[in-house]
Design a protein around this motif. Sequence first.
Motif, mmCIF file in Angstrom:
data_model
loop_
_atom_site.group_PDB
_atom_site.id
_atom_site.type_symbol
_atom_site.label_atom_id
_atom_site.label_comp_id
_atom_site.label_asym_id
_atom_site.label_seq_id
_atom_site.Cartn_x
_atom_site.Cartn_y
_atom_site.Cartn_z
ATOM 1 N N ALA A 1 8.901 -7.186 -10.057
ATOM 2 C CA ALA A 1 8.184 -5.948 -9.730
ATOM 3 C C ALA A 1 8.035 -5.761 -8.221
ATOM 4 C CB ALA A 1 6.825 -5.941 -10.410
ATOM 5 N N SER B 1 9.922 -2.782 -6.169
ATOM 6 C CA SER B 1 9.115 -1.763 -5.484
ATOM 7 C C SER B 1 9.623 -1.568 -4.051
ATOM 8 C CB SER B 1 7.625 -2.123 -5.500
ATOM 9 O OG SER B 1 7.351 -3.268 -4.719
ATOM 10 N N SER C 1 7.401 1.837 -6.183
ATOM 11 C CA SER C 1 6.562 1.152 -7.165
ATOM 12 C C SER C 1 7.407 0.760 -8.365
ATOM 13 C CB SER C 1 5.413 2.072 -7.596
ATOM 14 O OG SER C 1 4.501 1.384 -8.422
ATOM 15 N N ASP C 2 7.067 -0.372 -8.952
ATOM 16 C CA ASP C 2 7.768 -0.815 -10.148
ATOM 17 C C ASP C 2 6.799 -1.624 -10.995
ATOM 18 O OD1 ASP C 2 10.577 -1.070 -11.430
ATOM 19 O OD2 ASP C 2 9.730 -3.080 -11.554
ATOM 20 N N GLN C 3 6.970 -1.518 -12.309
ATOM 21 C CA GLN C 3 6.075 -2.231 -13.215
ATOM 22 C C GLN C 3 6.876 -3.072 -14.201
ATOM 23 O OE1 GLN C 3 3.692 -0.261 -16.499
ATOM 24 N NE2 GLN C 3 2.108 -0.621 -14.964
ATOM 25 N N PHE D 1 0.595 -6.171 -17.415
ATOM 26 C CA PHE D 1 1.377 -5.065 -16.850
ATOM 27 C C PHE D 1 1.229 -5.201 -15.339
ATOM 28 C CE2 PHE D 1 0.864 -3.706 -21.126
ATOM 29 C CZ PHE D 1 1.919 -2.858 -21.405
ATOM 30 N N THR E 1 2.167 -4.371 -11.624
ATOM 31 C CA THR E 1 2.734 -3.263 -10.856
ATOM 32 C C THR E 1 2.928 -3.679 -9.408
ATOM 33 O OG1 THR E 1 1.576 -1.711 -12.298
ATOM 34 C CG2 THR E 1 2.464 -0.824 -10.244
ATOM 35 N N ALA F 1 -3.033 1.638 -11.792
ATOM 36 C CA ALA F 1 -1.911 0.698 -11.760
ATOM 37 C C ALA F 1 -1.201 0.651 -13.105
ATOM 38 C CB ALA F 1 -2.393 -0.698 -11.369
ATOM 39 N N GLY G 1 1.218 3.278 -13.346
ATOM 40 C CA GLY G 1 2.409 3.056 -12.535
ATOM 41 C C GLY G 1 2.274 3.182 -11.034
#
Length: 194
Positions: A47, A51, A70-72, A104, A106, A173, A176
């Motif tokens: 993640a 991001s 951003s990445d989750q 999860f 993020t 968060a 996302g």
Amino acid sequence: MSSQQIVLASTSPFRRELLQRLKISFTTANPETDEAVLDGETPPQTALRLSEAKARAVAANYKDALIIGSDQVAFLGDQIFGKPGNHENAVRQLQAMRGQTVNFFTGLCLLNTQTGKAHVCGVPTLVTLRDLSDEEIENYLKLEQPYHCAGSAKSEGLGIALIARMQGEDPNALIGLPLIALCEMFRQEGIRIL
């Protein structure tokens, strides 16, 4: 206050909607990033890497900008729950997660293309799903069809009914885009939200 352009390196309508809450002017750009997990990489490392990769993927087009990436990644132990892509995969994911607590995680990056400085951080949200029946899973998926969401659920929609509890420092968060961390990154770059 900085006059730099703000760019959201994402095509996600959910991230765009979250960023609009800050009442700042921004544009969006498609980062077109390979989201494959690298060998030996932990979910948080994935993640965080993605991001920053998303922010850097559009940097060449913006010489004086602050770019948000951003990445989750959703995971339970060593099992990663990515975007299911279809109904069958979503059923399998939700069956595996029911009654469990899923992280999860993020990743967030704010890249200053003028200085090259990248602020990167990760924000975990622990989500415990109810012990869902197969019928509840089927009903949910038919109604919401969250096939492009990590973990096969959208907490900002009907997916909230799947959740027993959540634990985290920023409710945004999970959707996302960790706005609390982003506001702090903006402050460090001279952007005042208020």
